[in-house]
Scaffold this motif. Sequence first.
Motif, PDB file in Angstrom:
ATOM      1  N   SER A 283       0.836  -1.209   0.000  1.00  0.00           N
ATOM      2  CA  SER A 283       0.000   0.000   0.000  1.00  0.00           C
ATOM      3  C   SER A 283       0.865   1.251   0.000  1.00  0.00           C
ATOM      4  O   SER A 283       0.600   2.205  -0.739  1.00  0.00           O
TER       5      SER A 283
ATOM      6  N   ARG B 210       2.403   1.957  -3.362  1.00  0.00           N
ATOM      7  CA  ARG B 210       1.401   2.534  -4.286  1.00  0.00           C
ATOM      8  C   ARG B 210       1.150   3.997  -3.976  1.00  0.00           C
ATOM      9  O   ARG B 210       1.107   4.837  -4.868  1.00  0.00           O
TER      10      ARG B 210
ATOM     11  N   LEU C 158     -12.590   7.329  -6.022  1.00  0.00           N
ATOM     12  CA  LEU C 158     -12.981   5.960  -6.378  1.00  0.00           C
ATOM     13  C   LEU C 158     -13.891   5.924  -7.602  1.00  0.00           C
ATOM     14  O   LEU C 158     -13.992   4.912  -8.280  1.00  0.00           O
TER      15      LEU C 158
ATOM     16  N   MET D 104     -12.253   4.787 -10.608  1.00  0.00           N
ATOM     17  CA  MET D 104     -11.744   3.431 -10.662  1.00  0.00           C
ATOM     18  C   MET D 104     -12.187   2.639 -11.899  1.00  0.00           C
ATOM     19  O   MET D 104     -11.342   2.064 -12.595  1.00  0.00           O
TER      20      MET D 104
ATOM     21  N   SER E  74      -4.951  -3.782 -12.322  1.00  0.00           N
ATOM     22  CA  SER E  74      -5.576  -3.345 -11.078  1.00  0.00           C
ATOM     23  C   SER E  74      -4.597  -2.526 -10.227  1.00  0.00           C
ATOM     24  O   SER E  74      -4.965  -1.509  -9.636  1.00  0.00           O
TER      25      SER E  74
ATOM     26  N   SER F 177      -5.009   1.452  -9.137  1.00  0.00           N
ATOM     27  CA  SER F 177      -5.068   2.062  -7.803  1.00  0.00           C
ATOM     28  C   SER F 177      -4.028   3.174  -7.680  1.00  0.00           C
ATOM     29  O   SER F 177      -4.276   4.180  -7.011  1.00  0.00           O
TER      30      SER F 177
ATOM     31  N   ILE G 170      -6.313   4.716  -0.487  1.00  0.00           N
ATOM     32  CA  ILE G 170      -5.668   3.468  -0.904  1.00  0.00           C
ATOM     33  C   ILE G 170      -6.370   2.254  -0.292  1.00  0.00           C
ATOM     34  O   ILE G 170      -6.530   1.216  -0.936  1.00  0.00           O
TER      35      ILE G 170
ATOM     36  N   ALA H  85      -9.463   1.665  -2.251  1.00  0.00           N
ATOM     37  CA  ALA H  85      -9.131   1.220  -3.606  1.00  0.00           C
ATOM     38  C   ALA H  85      -8.703  -0.236  -3.599  1.00  0.00           C
ATOM     39  O   ALA H  85      -9.108  -1.024  -4.469  1.00  0.00           O
ATOM     40  N   GLU H  86      -7.911  -0.623  -2.607  1.00  0.00           N
ATOM     41  CA  GLU H  86      -7.429  -2.003  -2.558  1.00  0.00           C
ATOM     42  C   GLU H  86      -8.540  -2.977  -2.196  1.00  0.00           C
ATOM     43  O   GLU H  86      -8.519  -4.145  -2.598  1.00  0.00           O
TER      44      GLU H  86
END
Lengths: 282, 296
Positions: free
Chosen positions: A94, A97, A139, A142, A152, A156, A225, A228-229
Motif C-alpha cells: 500500500s 502505491r 474511487l 476506478m 488493477s 489504484s 488506498i 481502492a485495494e
Amino acid sequence: MTRSIGARAFVLSLVILAIFLAAWHVAVGSGGGGGGQVVDPEYAKLVGAAAATGGQTPMPGPIDVGKAIWKHLSDPFYVRGTNDMGIGIQLAYSLVRVLIGFGIAVAVAVPLGFLIGMSPLIYRALDPFIQVMKPISPLAWMPLALYTIKDSSLSSIFVIFICSLWPMLINTAFGVASVRKDWLNVARTLEVGPVRKAFTVILPAAAPTILTGMRISVGIAWLVIVAAEMLVGGTGIGYFVWNQWNNLSLTDIITAILLIGLVGMVLDQILARLTRLVTYPE
Amino acid sequence: MARSYISIEGIARRFPAPEGGRTTIFEDLWFAMERGEFVCVIGHSGCGKTTVLNILAGLDETSEGAVIIDGKAIEGPSLDRAVIFQSHGLLPWRTVLGNVSYAVSSKWRDWPKARVEEHARKAIATVGLTGAEMKKPAQLSGGMKQRVGIARALSIEPKIMLMDEPFSALDALTRGTLQDEVRGICRNTGQTVFMITHDVDEAIYLADKIVLMTNGPDARIAEIVANPLPADRSRNEVHKHPAYYPVRNHIIDFLVARSRSFTEELAQPGRVWNRRAPPIVTPGAPDAAPPLVRAV
C-alpha cells in the motif's frame, strides 16, 4: 504540580486508554480465549463453522487483539501464498502505491501549480476544470481506470494520483499567486531572471503553502488506498482488511485498522516536520 | 542646453477608472536632478509620489512621457538604481548576510561565493550590523531591518538610491540615528538620492531640494524648495539656523492649505507658473520674495 503540561497530558492519555480498554473488555464479556461463551444456536447455524467450532467470540476483546497484534508484528514479512502474506508486506504494498501515485502527483501538481499561480490567464482558463474535478470521489475514477489501464495495481496508483493532485495543485497555485509584491519587486530591481526568481523568491515564499497541500494530499491518499485495494484486491492493506472480513477474523481487522492509523499518522508527521523546516517567521 | 543627470520629461500616469474613462494621477510632470543631489518629495497621500518613485525604479510605467537618466530612457528596473522599500522588503527565509549576498550576487553574477560574502559583510558593517549577519529578519527590530535594506541597496553600488518613506515605520529615536547614517553614507559616496517622506523635519535635514507636490488626482509639482541650510549640517544645530523656520513654515503652509488650493492660486491674476520649470524658491533667504498669492 511542577510537571510540564506535556507530561500531564501523557499521563491523562494513558488513563483514557486504560479506561477504554477496560470498558471494551467488560463490554465483550470474558474475552481472552472466550472458552465459556454460550453461542446462541440460531446464530451458530447462521454463521456456521467459524462461530460454532472455534468458540471464538464474534467481537474480540482487547486481549485477543493484543495477541493478534503480537502475532502479526513478530512475523510481519512472511509469504505463504497469494492470500497469506505478513501484514508488513501488505502495508509495504500500500505504501509503495501511495508513494508512487503521490510522487507522480507532486511532479505534475507543483510545476502546473506554478504556471497557474503565475499566470492569471491560465488560472482563469483552468479554474472551471479544477472546480469540477476536485469534488469527484477518487474511487469514481476506478472503473474508468480499470477499463483504460487494464491493470488493477496501476489503476489504484492512478486513483492515488488523481486524489493527491487537487489539493497540491490548488495550494501551489495559491501560494505562488500570493507571494508578496515587495519580494517580487526586490527581485525585479535586482534584475533577477525568471528562472532564478522562481527558485530563489517564489519557491521559498510559497513552500509552506505547497507543503501544506502535500500534507493534505498524502492524508487523502492514505484514506483512499484502503478503499481502492478493497475494490481491486490482490495485495495491500485494504485487501488484507477485506480478506480478513471474508475470514470473519475481527482481531486481524482491528489490528489492521490500528496499523492503518499509525502509518497515516507517521506520514502526516513526516510532512508536518518538512513543513516546519520551510516555514519562515515574518 | 545640457541635460540634467535625471530628467523627468512630461510623464503622466493614468489608471482605468471604475466607472469607465481614466483617472489621471498626474500628467505633464517635469523635473530634473543633478548628480549627487539629495531630493525629498513631500505631498499628501494619493498625490502620486510613490508612482513617480516606482517609475524611476522601473517598476511602473509611464502612460506618457519619459524619464531619461544619464542620457538613456528608463526601460524597466536596473541594478544602477537601488530601491529602499518602506516595508524593508527583506526575504524572511534568508539571513541578513543571505539577503545582502542575494543582491551582491545579482549584480556580479560571476563572482565566487567567498567574494560575494566578503562584499556583503562590508556593506553590513557600513550600516553597523556586524555581528547580526546570521540572524533572520524576524529576529531583528524595525530599525535593524531597515538597516539591512539600506545595506542591501548600498551593496550593489548603485548610481541612484530611491527611498520610499524608509523611516516612517520607525520610532523617533531610531529614525534620527538612521537619518544621520544615511546622510553620512550618501554624502561620502556622492549618491544621488530621490526620497519620499511625510516628515517635514526629515526633508529639511536631509535634502538639498524639496519637491512640493499638490494633491491628486491631477497632482503637480507646485514648487521646488532649494534648501538654504549649509551642506554641512548637524542634527543639533539645524533648527538654530535662521532659515530653518522660514523653510519649515513654508512647507507646512503648503501642506496645510496650498497643496489643496493650488489650482485656485494659479487662477489668480498675475500668477505665473510653468509646468516645465516649476519655480525654485528659497524661503528665509534675504532676497526671497513670498509666494505671489497666499491661499486663504
